[in-house]
Design an enzyme around this catalytic site. Structure first.
Site, mmCIF file in Angstrom:
data_model
loop_
_atom_site.group_PDB
_atom_site.id
_atom_site.type_symbol
_atom_site.label_atom_id
_atom_site.label_comp_id
_atom_site.label_asym_id
_atom_site.label_seq_id
_atom_site.Cartn_x
_atom_site.Cartn_y
_atom_site.Cartn_z
ATOM 1 N N GLY A 218 -18.303 27.900 35.208
ATOM 2 C CA GLY A 218 -18.090 27.144 33.968
ATOM 3 C C GLY A 218 -18.540 25.709 34.122
ATOM 4 N N ASN A 219 -18.179 24.892 33.168
ATOM 5 C CA ASN A 219 -18.504 23.470 33.262
ATOM 6 C C ASN A 219 -17.331 22.667 32.712
ATOM 7 O OD1 ASN A 219 -18.981 22.938 30.316
ATOM 8 N ND2 ASN A 219 -20.451 24.585 30.696
ATOM 9 N N ARG A 220 -17.463 21.335 32.779
ATOM 10 C CA ARG A 220 -16.303 20.494 32.458
ATOM 11 C C ARG A 220 -16.213 20.107 30.989
ATOM 12 N NH1 ARG A 220 -17.832 16.180 36.144
ATOM 13 N NH2 ARG A 220 -16.463 14.931 34.820
#
Ligand code: CTP
Length: 439
Positions: A218-220
């Site tokens: 995922g990412n932030r």
């Protein structure tokens, strides 16, 4: 009915400004005219005065007998500084004809007469309609000045081609017909009101690509930027749908939310909704890669090594590029480019072309105070007509306002382009407007 400020600079085509003023009044607009001293040698103030029912101003030191009032309005209580009052209250400022000299002054922020001073003071859309000899128009100095204006968001109307004022001369440089000029003003005027009933699709958050039943790549991204855009569009009266990918903040009220997790789910949702949308704001951080074969259960420590296996990655589809490829005329698409250091603007310009979108909002996420999961952002909005707008460090709400203002401008530009081409609309049209007027 709108307050239309008409700036007339010196040139033979100034006679068409008379007809423009007449038409605008006939269509219910309140028109005030500013003339450059040179233009009064071509057409007299008395004619404009008679047509608009209001005094004409030319000198920045002269008092406005109407105190900044537009026709049809009650008298003002105090006497303001003339150019500021007229400019401040204008809803659209059309400079037609705009001579090469006036264009040069506008490009460089010179304010040596009331027309150019007003151009610095207005907050409304500015439309410049060049009209001059074809060689003067084609000169690199004039073209560079027009490019500067376009970059600042001024709408530059491409001049018509044909017979010019000098006997036997032919080429680009003719002022568009008054009907076109008034229609262009009206297209821009609908900016504020244009959102009611507009269908806006926003993507927010960041996708998660499963490695197995419990892990993901995922990412932030939190969804803050996408939700700020959605809230701003809804407050302007648009019908808003947000495709929200694993967001970590609450959605704003008054918008429909479709929850997704993966890039493929986001793509399916967008595919479904895009067709009926007028504007796409692609703020989601969509994964570029996903595990080729996610594990079915939870991969155990003792299981065979992860690659090849769940961590073998394959490219996901570029969602916005796919949507852009099947856009219908009039749809406006905005991509968001989170760049990490390097030449973020150059990268943004590449993405504008590569994804065939109308604008790219660039930010540099290598800076901790902006970007992912931060309340603030600092962006540059690059648009297809060459305009570059910087929004200095501000809350995501302010950035959202700037993005939607730019979408409004692009939609108006689109309508103006359409009017210029007499209704014809195709991909080649977009190319032309990218290349710039008359180029
Ligand atoms: N985007 C998309 N589909 C993807 C990846 C990105 O639609 N599979 C969209 C993003 O939502 C964003 C824009 O494309 O609006 C730019 O995303 P970015 O990751 O900066 O672009 P990429 O083409 O992935 O380029 P890069 O190699 O810099 O990651």
């Amino acid at each position: 009915m709108a307050r239309l400020l008409l700036g007339v600079s010196g040139g033979v085509a100034a006679y068409k400004a008379l007809e423009t003023a007449r038409l605008a009044v006939k269509r219910g607009h309140a028109v005030r005219v500013i003339q450059t001293p040179a233009s009064t040698r071509f057409v007299g103030a008395a004619s404009f005065q008679a047509l608009t029912g209001a005094p004409v101003l030319s000198d920045e030191f002269e008092r406005d007998p109407d105190r900044g009032r537009y026709p049809g309005e009650p008298p003002a209580e105090r006497t303001p500084i003339s150019h500021l009052a007229l400019a401040e209250r204008a809803e659209v400022y059309l400079i037609a004809p705009a001579s090469a000299n006036t264009i040069a002054k506008l490009a460089h922020g010179q304010a040596d007469n009331l027309l150019t001073a007003a151009a610095l003071a207005v907050t409304c859309p500015l439309i410049v309609a060049p009209a001059m000899n074809d060689r003067m128009y084609a000169h690199p100095a004039t073209q560079a000045n027009l490019e500067l204006l376009r970059r600042r968001g001024t709408v530059v109307l491409p001049p018509g081609e044909g017979e010019l004022a000098s006997h036997g001369e032919h080429g680009p440089g003719r002022l568009p017909e008054p009907e076109r000029l008034v229609a262009s003003c009206e297209a821009l005027l609908s900016r504020g009101a244009g959102w009611a009933g507009t269908r806006v699709l926003v993507t927010a958050g960041g996708t998660r690509e499963p490695i197995d039943a419990v892990r993901y790549i995922g990412n932030r991204s939190s969804g803050r930027m996408g939700f700020a855009l959605a809230a701003e569009a809804a407050s302007r009266g648009a019908d808003v749908t947000v495709v929200a990918a694993a967001v970590t903040v609450p959605a704003p009220p008054g918008v429909a939310v479709v929850e997704v997790q993966t890039a493929a789910e986001l793509q399916r949702a967008c595919d479904r909704i895009f067709e009926q949308s007028d504007v796409l704001l692609m703020a989601a951080a969509v994964a570029d890669f996903r595990p080729a074969q996610p594990g079915l259960g939870k991969v155990k420590k003792g299981d065979p090594p992860l690659a090849p296996g769940p961590l073998e990655l394959v490219l996901t589809e570029d969602v916005i590029a796919g949507l852009a490829a099947r856009r219908r005329p009039g749809q406006v698409l905005v991509a968001f480019a989170a760049e990490h250091g390097g030449d973020a603007i150059a990268e943004g310009v590449c993405k504008l072309e590569r994804k065939d979108v109308d604008a790219v909002v660039v930010n540099d996420v290598s800076r901790p105070e902006i970007g992912f999961d931060a309340a603030d952002n600092e962006v540059v909005i690059l648009s297809r007509d060459g305009a570059q707008r910087s929004v200095s460090l501000a809350g995501k709400e302010r950035v959202a306002r700037a993005v939607l203002d730019e979408v409004q401008r692009l939609r108006a530009l689109e309508r103006t382009d359409e009017l210029q081409r007499g209704g014809e609309r195709d991909g080649a049209g977009r190319e032309r407007s990218r290349a710039g007027a008359g180029a």
